[in-house]
Design an enzyme around this catalytic site. Structure first.
Site, mmCIF file in Angstrom:
data_model
loop_
_atom_site.group_PDB
_atom_site.id
_atom_site.type_symbol
_atom_site.label_atom_id
_atom_site.label_comp_id
_atom_site.label_asym_id
_atom_site.label_seq_id
_atom_site.Cartn_x
_atom_site.Cartn_y
_atom_site.Cartn_z
ATOM 1 N N GLN A 81 -62.870 -17.683 5.536
ATOM 2 C CA GLN A 81 -62.377 -17.312 6.866
ATOM 3 C C GLN A 81 -63.434 -17.563 7.943
ATOM 4 O OE1 GLN A 81 -59.264 -16.459 7.037
ATOM 5 N NE2 GLN A 81 -59.101 -16.023 9.224
ATOM 6 N N GLU A 114 -60.010 -12.428 -20.028
ATOM 7 C CA GLU A 114 -60.796 -11.414 -20.746
ATOM 8 C C GLU A 114 -60.425 -9.999 -20.301
ATOM 9 O OE1 GLU A 114 -64.947 -12.142 -21.558
ATOM 10 O OE2 GLU A 114 -64.674 -14.282 -21.149
ATOM 11 N N PRO A 128 -48.243 -16.460 -25.384
ATOM 12 C CA PRO A 128 -47.274 -16.422 -24.281
ATOM 13 C C PRO A 128 -46.764 -15.018 -23.983
ATOM 14 C CG PRO A 128 -46.822 -18.292 -25.703
ATOM 15 C CD PRO A 128 -47.893 -17.493 -26.383
ATOM 16 N N SER A 176 -55.139 -15.027 -26.663
ATOM 17 C CA SER A 176 -53.928 -14.843 -25.853
ATOM 18 C C SER A 176 -52.742 -15.640 -26.381
ATOM 19 C CB SER A 176 -54.202 -15.244 -24.403
ATOM 20 O OG SER A 176 -55.179 -14.406 -23.824
ATOM 21 N N GLN A 214 -70.562 -9.111 16.829
ATOM 22 C CA GLN A 214 -70.624 -7.928 15.980
ATOM 23 C C GLN A 214 -69.587 -7.976 14.852
ATOM 24 O OE1 GLN A 214 -69.254 -3.828 17.194
ATOM 25 N NE2 GLN A 214 -71.465 -3.451 17.216
#
Length: 402
Positions: free
Chosen positions: A336, A363, A123, A121, A276
């Site tokens: 959560q 990747e 910039p 990789s 539930q």
């Protein structure tokens, strides 16, 4: 090791995975906790070498690599990442390097003494690897027997700037786009090579590299000039399904923690798991995790059956896409359901929340995986149409001759 049947692992595979999870929790987790975030943890690497796991990266098939990464990720993401980065950085040397390169570098990588890095990789060229700008300017004849000078930058490089060598992809200009890229093995002590660490969300080491006329020669090439993109893709096609396995390992850890928590946590006059809304959410987390796991294993099996099959890139992309997106979903919902306690520094889910985001980008970002999948689907459709047209033309010709 017994092959995956398509629905369940064999008993020996399950036993091996259990032993890896125990090793990750009992030996590797304490070493990871002693490490400094954003730095290469050399004691952890040495332990991976002593356990024979780094060497196994280079002798395993794709499925075994997935099981290894998934199991380590369940108990110690830092150990999983350290192992994977060694494989990613050194696998091009194994596959495309000379005998001298393999003898010089791979023993140290396997032992955990030598740190490898995969420097693709830049910039301005992250997911678009064909747009690389790092130049390899001919110095005394280039591919004709001389060498090159590397000039430019690399960015978002895992293990940089602390690696001992880098697999570097640079533009040598044999053709446009990906056709003009070559791969080089560049030791970290080469003159003109410098780097800096980047402070990132995920805790593993990532940095930037600067190349100021770094000298490389024919002996540093990995494969042939102009064929570096193939070196990169061979590596990524193997490792993409196992990135999915890393994500599955995190998802399974988050899911197990959530089941354990909601089975005993009381709220609103009862146990959370009896609500539930909570039970259905946990069921959805479990179903998505299992679907991702099976797709990862199927992609790995396809690679092991025929690494050159045209279906391998599509399957690898599907596996990485579904698994990383699923892990993000599962970890987020796990946080959560745990509530504020999961946000405390040092909590398993706080750690996973920081770890799980990056695999959707590196990747090949999720958008790139979708592009690969669509491209392969349309390629197959065109080939089927062309084959049908050829059959119809052949039939018409045979009728005419009759």
């Amino acid at each position: 090791m017994t092959r995956f049947t398509g629905f369940a692992l064999g008993a020996d595979q399950e036993d091996w995975c259990a032993r890896l999870r125990a090793l990750a929790a009992e030996r590797l987790r304490p070493l990871a906790d002693k490490g400094e975030p954003g730095r290469v943890n050399r004691p952890l690497l040495a332990a991976l070498g002593e356990e024979g796991l780094l060497g196994r990266v280079f002798t395993s098939g794709a499925l075994e690599l997935c099981l290894l990464r998934e199991s380590l990720a369940y108990g110690c993401t830092e150990a999983e990442t350290a192992l994977a980065l060694q494989g990613l950085g050194a696998y091009p040397v194994l596959r495309s390097g000379s005998d001298a390169q393999r003898e010089r570098w791979l023993p140290g990588v396997r032992a955990g003494r030598t740190v490898a890095a995969f420097a693709l990789s830049e910039p301005g060229a992250g997911s678009d690897a064909g747009a690389l700008a790092l130049e390899a300017v001919a110095d005394g004849g280039g591919g004709g027997g001389g060498g090159w000078r590397l000039s430019g930058e690399k960015c978002w490089i895992s293990n940089a700037p602390e690696a001992d060598f880098y697999t570097v992809f640079a533009r040598t200009g044999e053709g446009p786009g990906a056709k003009g890229v070559s791969a080089f093995l560049v030791p970290a002590d080469r003159p003109g090579l410098s780097g800096e660490a980047l402070d990132m969300l995920s805790p593993h080491p990532i940095g930037a590299l600067a190349f100021d006329g770094v000298p490389v020669g024919p002996a540093d090439l990995l494969g042939e000039p102009g064929r570096g993109f193939r070196v990169a893709m061979d590596t990524l096609n193997l490792f993409r399904p196992s990135v999915g396995a890393f994500a599955v390992g995190m998802a399974r850890a988050a899911l197990d923690a959530t089941v354990a928590h909601t089975a005993v946590r009381t709220a609103f006059g009862g146990v959370l798991g009896d609500l539930q809304a909570v039970a259905h959410r946990v069921a959805e987390m479990a179903t998505r995790t299992e679907a991702a796991r099976l797709l990862v294993y199927a992609a790995a099996e396809a690679y092991d059956a025929d690494a050159r099959s045209p279906q391998v890139p599509r399957r690898a992309a599907m596996a990485k896409l579904l698994a990383t997106e699923t892990a993000q979903y599962v970890v987020d919902h796990a946080v959560q359901l745990h509530g504020a306690t999961a946000l405390r520094r040092g909590h398993l889910l706080e750690h996973l929340y920081r770890e799980v985001r990056a695999p959707r980008i590196y990747e090949g970002a999720s958008e790139v995986q979708r592009t690969i999948i669509a491209k392969e689907l349309y390629r197959e459709a065109r080939e089927m149409q062309e084959a049908q047209e050829m059959r119809e033309a052949q039939e018409a010709q045979e009728v005419g001759e009759a």
